[in-house]
Design an enzyme around this catalytic site. Structure first.
Site, PDB file in Angstrom:
ATOM      1  CG  ASP A 504      -1.747   1.239   1.350  1.00  0.00           C
ATOM      2  OD1 ASP A 504      -2.815   1.263   0.735  1.00  0.00           O
ATOM      3  OD2 ASP A 504      -1.336   2.182   2.049  1.00  0.00           O
ATOM      4  CG  HIS A 707     -10.303   4.581  -9.935  1.00  0.00           C
ATOM      5  ND1 HIS A 707     -10.079   5.900 -10.260  1.00  0.00           N
ATOM      6  CD2 HIS A 707      -9.541   4.329  -8.852  1.00  0.00           C
ATOM      7  CE1 HIS A 707      -9.223   6.422  -9.404  1.00  0.00           C
ATOM      8  NE2 HIS A 707      -8.888   5.497  -8.542  1.00  0.00           N
TER       9      HIS A 707
END
Length: 767
Positions: A504, A707
């Site tokens: 992350d 996305h």
């Protein structure tokens, strides 16, 4: 007896069940029946959990398969025409609006190719909502194709023996947070209020018929700077909605100060109000003064946004003051906002240091907190809980974990010279052109490449000790080489190493910095099926050793093209972590800036001279209202970035990246980065490009939506670039995607980037 209330509960499941079933459905590995069954199971668990904890007012309709604002758009038929052409099931329309959809034609169905609606930050949180999009042809009505979600879920809870209070985003906020579609740019969404109010009224009537006694109607835009024309809409809306044929309405605000808009709501005929007294406890006196006889005051005293234990003594004092103002029978103890923004359950954290763990409270524990505070102010004996809480609060305040004298001393060395590059941009640009010799329309990506199943498996094996450090490093180097060779093959100009070693973009750095704690299961929804596990800043921050140099140096060693070092910026690390609540954001950001300065300088010293320091969260940290607090924030946010990046030579090119936000060019200019890249692919307003026409440094406006699995054609890239070049000079324009490619699959990445590079080459031939 003072009642307890929760404004919303995490929908994701204790083990990320919602993510797993949703992604299985998208990939064709689960049926729609299995998807809906899992949703029902998660809702039942959440309602029963709150009931068992003793919460008096339990929410329903806080569940969503993607986003609660998007749910409302589907329910109210605010569906742009492009999503209605393909005979999709309602759930697939929802997902197409949220993430786009691209399907090849079959014998029974035509091809589908639609982009997603715009996704933006939910106020100053790290949650994202899908922006309602309206046109002159929008026809509001209850879209009952898949039932009426708020009513159906209320009935579902009722069948389980749980009386709930449905949650609905209010009409003024819903419209104000939306935008005009590209075919109706002259439309002001708030002007649609008269058209949408009858649909709200119909929904409320159906909830009343189902047995709902109250509805929590959220109007969070009341914490923003609202034009008078918008403020006046609240009376119009609630005069129309309130009546004997609908449930009582509790008008709910959160995340900020309502006082500047108090006149807009002071005479509304609602049954009560909710205010956030965690963020703005000082608003209590004034907001209590507008309550009329019979109206209730819901006091948000348990933080819905952070993970620190509530100080029972302080929270009880706020509630007690509210009781003195309006009476015990008219006060409700509540979370400040929905608990959507917090991890599900602290009990699932088995690896946290016991001392630190005692300082935390996740969503499940916050249920107990609202109940204990309600009991305390009602006069019930909760002395044991109060004593334990006081001991925990005291232990944290006195802990040596939070304080590092060396970091505090280094903070005092920060001055303007430390946060200023050696030369202004024009001089730096001359040196950088000579060094890199990049073509017009230089192409690059934002950083990450697909995190494949193989990468996750090997990272997990290494974490469990099933492979050695040497084996893991060899695997990572192989992944880096794959990414580098692909970029060379398609002709990208400035390369990245793909970040296969990173779990992350915030957690990876937090794990290597002093002053952080980490969870193993502290997941929070960011958008759709994208969940994050924010680190927790528990003390002063410093960098004990280099964090990214090894991988960047290896990547540069296998290519002659410039390789970007990739770092996450100080404000983004701060905003995407759970921050300390005992020192200011400025102090935490500057500590992070100093730690990152050491990393930037080490990268440069190792031969990495294009360095990207991402700040996608800088806009979301902006205080919601204009004024001194906002200007102060912008100053220290920019300063912390410059502290991190100003120790390098003129020829070292500093990049930064921004996404999920509407950005003011002046905010970006203050960072003094050489090149910035900005999410742009879903921006329909040509005025947005115009805002950057005078931006002095180089810029890349993102050309495709990462996305979405949808693949843009070369011609689509060409058309997009042509529009931008009408406003922005070719000599300053970079060609890049919206954001990192971590969540995408390799096939779509390969095709999309190839088309992007080919489009850039076409423009080089023209210029």
């Amino acid at each position: 007896m003072v009642q307890s209330s929760v404004l919303g509960f995490p929908r994701i499941g204790g083990q990320r069940e919602l993510k797993k079933i949703t992604e299985a459905y998208w990939s064709g590995k689960a049926t729609v029946e299995e998807l809906l069954a899992k949703g029902k199971e998660l809702r039942e668990h959440n309602w029963k959990l709150q009931q068992k904890a003793g919460v008096d007012i339990i929410p329903s309709n806080d569940f969503s398969y993607y986003d609660q604002v998007l749910d409302l758009s589907l329910l109210f038929n605010a569906i742009p025409e492009r999503y209605t052409k393909f005979d999709l099931a309602p759930i697939d329309v929802l997902f197409a609006m949220g993430r786009g959809l691209q399907k090849k034609a079959t014998e029974t169905q035509a091809a589908v190719d639609v982009t997603a609606l715009e996704m933006v930050k939910w106020f100053d949180s790290n949650y994202h909502y899908v922006r309602p999009t309206f046109s002159h042809s929008t026809e509001f009505k209850l879209n009952t194709a898949a039932g009426i979600k708020p009513v159906d879920e209320f009935n579902e809870a009722k069948a389980l023996g749980v009386q709930t209070r449905p949650v609905i985003l209010g009409p003024v906020s819903y419209l104000y947070l939306g935008k005009a579609d590209k075919d109706s740019l002259d439309l002001e969404p708030i002007s649609l209020l008269p058209k949408i109010l009858p649909v709200y009224k119909e929904l409320l009537q159906k909830l009343k018929e189902a047995g709902a006694e109250q509805v929590q109607i959220d109007e969070p835009v009341l914490v923003l700077d609202l034009p008078e024309a918008v403020q006046s809409k609240f009376k119009e809306a609630y005069d129309a909605l309130v009546g004997a044929d609908v449930p009582e309405l509790i008008l709910t605000t959160y995340f900020g100060d309502v006082r500047p808009n108090l006149k807009a709501i002071e005479n509304l005929p609602v049954a009560g109000f909710h205010f956030d007294f965690v963020r703005v406890p000082e608003q209590l006196d004034e907001v209590a003064s507008i309550l009329k006889d019979g109206q209730t005051l819901s006091a948000g005293v348990v933080d819905g946004r952070n993970i620190w234990k509530t100080d029972f003594a302080k929270a009880s004092a706020v509630v007690q003051k509210a009781i003195e103002k309006v009476g015990k029978d008219k006060v409700v103890v509540a979370t400040s906002s929905s608990l959507l923004h917090t991890p599900v359950d602290l009990e699932s954290e088995t690896k946290l240091d016991a001392v630190i763990k005692d300082w935390f409270s996740f969503a499940t524990q916050k249920l107990d907190e609202v109940v204990v505070i309600a009991k305390n102010v009602s006069g019930e004996d909760v002395s044991k809980q109060l004593e334990a809480n006081a001991a925990s609060i005291k232990a944290r305040s006195e802990s040596s974990i939070t304080n590092d004298p060396k970091v505090q001393e280094r903070l005092t060395t920060i001055n303007e010279a430390l946060a200023t590059r050696k030369a202004a941009f024009p001089e730096r640009l001359t040196e950088q052109k000579a060094k890199y010799n990049l073509p017009l329309f230089p192409t690059t990506t934002i950083g990450s490449f697909p995190q494949t199943k193989d990468i996750r498996i090997n990272r997990n094996k290494f974490a469990k000790g099933q492979i050695t450090a040497e084996e893991y490093e060899a695997f990572i180097n192989k992944e880096i080489e794959t990414v580098v060779r692909f970029q060379e093959e398609i002709g990208l100009d400035v390369l990245v190493h793909g970040e296969p070693e990173r779990n992350d973009m915030v957690q990876y750095f937090g794990e290597q910095l002093n002053g952080f704690a980490f969870t193993t299961n502290g997941w929070v929804q960011s958008y759709g099926s994208r969940y994050v596990r924010p680190p927790i800043i528990v003390g002063d921050v410093s960098r004990p050793k280099a964090m990214t140099v090894k991988e960047s140096v290896y990547a540069q060693s296998i290519t002659s093209k410039p390789m970007k070092g990739m770092l996450t910026g100080p404000v983004t690390i701060l905003r995407w972590s759970f921050p300390r609540d005992d020192v200011s954001g400025k102090i935490q950001a500057l500590q992070l800036g100093l730690a990152l300065r050491d990393e930037v300088n080490d990268l440069e010293g190792a031969g990495i001279t294009v360095i990207q320091v991402d700040e996608p969260a800088i806009r979301e940290g902006l205080p919601l209202r204009a004024g001194k607090e906002r200007s102060d924030y912008l100053n220290w946010a920019a300063q912390s970035f410059r502290v991190a990046t100003s120790g390098v030579e003129n020829s070292t090119q500093i990049h930064s990246h921004f996404c999920y936000s509407d950005l003011d060019p002046n905010h970006i200019k203050a960072l003094d980065a050489d090149v910035v890249s900005i999410e742009f692919s879903k921006k329909d307003d040509p005025n947005y490009i115009q805002e950057f026409s005078e931006y002095p440094n180089h810029i890349g406006l993102g050309l495709f939506d990462i996305h979405s699995p949808r693949i843009p054609s070369k011609q689509e890239f060409v058309s997009r670039i042509e529009e931008i070049l009408k406003v922005y000079p070719a000599s300053k324009f970079w060609v890049n995607p919206d954001c990192g490619l971590k969540t995408r699959g390799w096939p779509e990445v390969k095709e999309s980037l190839t088309n992007m590079v080919e489009a850039a080459k076409e423009f080089r031939a023209k210029y």
